[in-house]
Scaffold this active site. Structure first.
Site, mmCIF file in Angstrom:
data_model
loop_
_atom_site.group_PDB
_atom_site.id
_atom_site.type_symbol
_atom_site.label_atom_id
_atom_site.label_comp_id
_atom_site.label_asym_id
_atom_site.label_seq_id
_atom_site.Cartn_x
_atom_site.Cartn_y
_atom_site.Cartn_z
ATOM 1 N N CYS A 136 0.853 -1.178 0.000
ATOM 2 C CA CYS A 136 0.000 0.000 0.000
ATOM 3 C C CYS A 136 0.891 1.231 0.000
ATOM 4 C CB CYS A 136 -1.019 0.095 1.114
ATOM 5 S SG CYS A 136 -2.263 1.373 0.695
ATOM 6 N N CYS A 174 0.987 1.489 -7.554
ATOM 7 C CA CYS A 174 0.105 0.869 -6.563
ATOM 8 C C CYS A 174 0.286 -0.634 -6.659
ATOM 9 C CB CYS A 174 -1.351 1.243 -6.852
ATOM 10 S SG CYS A 174 -2.566 0.387 -5.819
#
Length: 247
Positions: free
Chosen positions: A63, A181
């Site tokens: 994350c 990401c």
């Protein structure tokens, strides 16, 4: 983290003798908002302790934007704190964050100017841009896909990414980030994008795998994962200031 990192390591097993097991502990998040990201990061200490119970050799924190939304340079604070949790659990292990890995991967490539694609809403994508700028990496252009639901991020079709990257202003970039990401898949499109753009192409997942392998003291090489894991940077140092050798 649970799909592309194992895929990279399995591909490496086809060319190298080491074998890997994969263990995960989850921090809850359903919508990619600043509030949920902050709550998610607060849960990372629990995850570090749970994973160190398994006596793992390296921990990877997925994350990227959860780290970057906590403040400039926060990946260093997070990596040191989570490593301390493993030491306190009598199972010291190095910690790699995807945010720190992306920064270090781009520096490893010598990429001072980049273009990137992120699945986040535009304000969070600007947070990523500001974070990278603080680390000495200029973002020439970016595309915010504005996908708020975390499951929808994971379901985004990676085959769309090369065309999205092609539309960016990347001609003066040293590298292109196909996915800023770990949640948004891109591995299957990285080599196609490199051929299309004529630039090194990385993702948060590829950079994380590179740093995890270097933290293990292993050559960072895996087929099908782009220029960073081609073998050209197999022996580059682990991130400066890392804590893997502190114990």
């Amino acid at each position: 983290m649970e799909t592309e990192i194992p895929a990279i390591l399995r591909a490496r097993e086809s060319v190298a003798p080491e074998r890997f097991t994969f263990h995960s502990s989850r921090m809850r998040m359903t919508h990619v908002t600043p509030e949920q990201l902050k709550a998610m990061d607060a849960d990372s200490d629990r995850c570090a302790v749970e994973l160190s119970d398994a006596r793992v050799d390296v921990l990877g924190y997925a994350c990227l934007v959860a780290i970057m939304s906590m403040g400039l340079g926060y990946h260093r604070t997070s990596e040191e704190r989570l490593h301390t949790r493993t030491v306190e659990n009598s199972a010291p292990a190095p910690v790699v964050t995807s945010a720190g890995a992306l920064v270090h991967g781009l520096h490893t490539l010598g990429a001072r100017k980049i273009a990137l694609i992120a699945p986040y809403l535009r304000p969070l994508t600007r947070t990523v841009v500001e974070y990278l700028t603080h680390e000495g990496i200029e973002v020439l252009d970016y595309e915010a896909l504005e996908i708020p639901d975390n499951l929808d991020v994971a379901a985004h079709d990676p085959a769309q990414l090369p065309a999205i990257a092609k539309a960016l202003q990347y001609s003066d970039a040293d590298a292109v980030v196909l996915s800023a990401c770990v949640q948004m898949p891109s591995l299957g499109a990285v080599e196609e994008a490199e051929q299309l753009l004529g630039k090194p192409v990385v993702s948060a997942a590829i950079c994380t795998a590179h740093q995890m392998l270097r933290a293990l003291g292993l050559p960072a090489v895996a087929p099908g994962a782009g220029h960073l894991l081609s073998g050209a940077y197999a022996e580059t140092p682990w991130a400066p200031g890392a804590v893997a050798t502190a114990d």
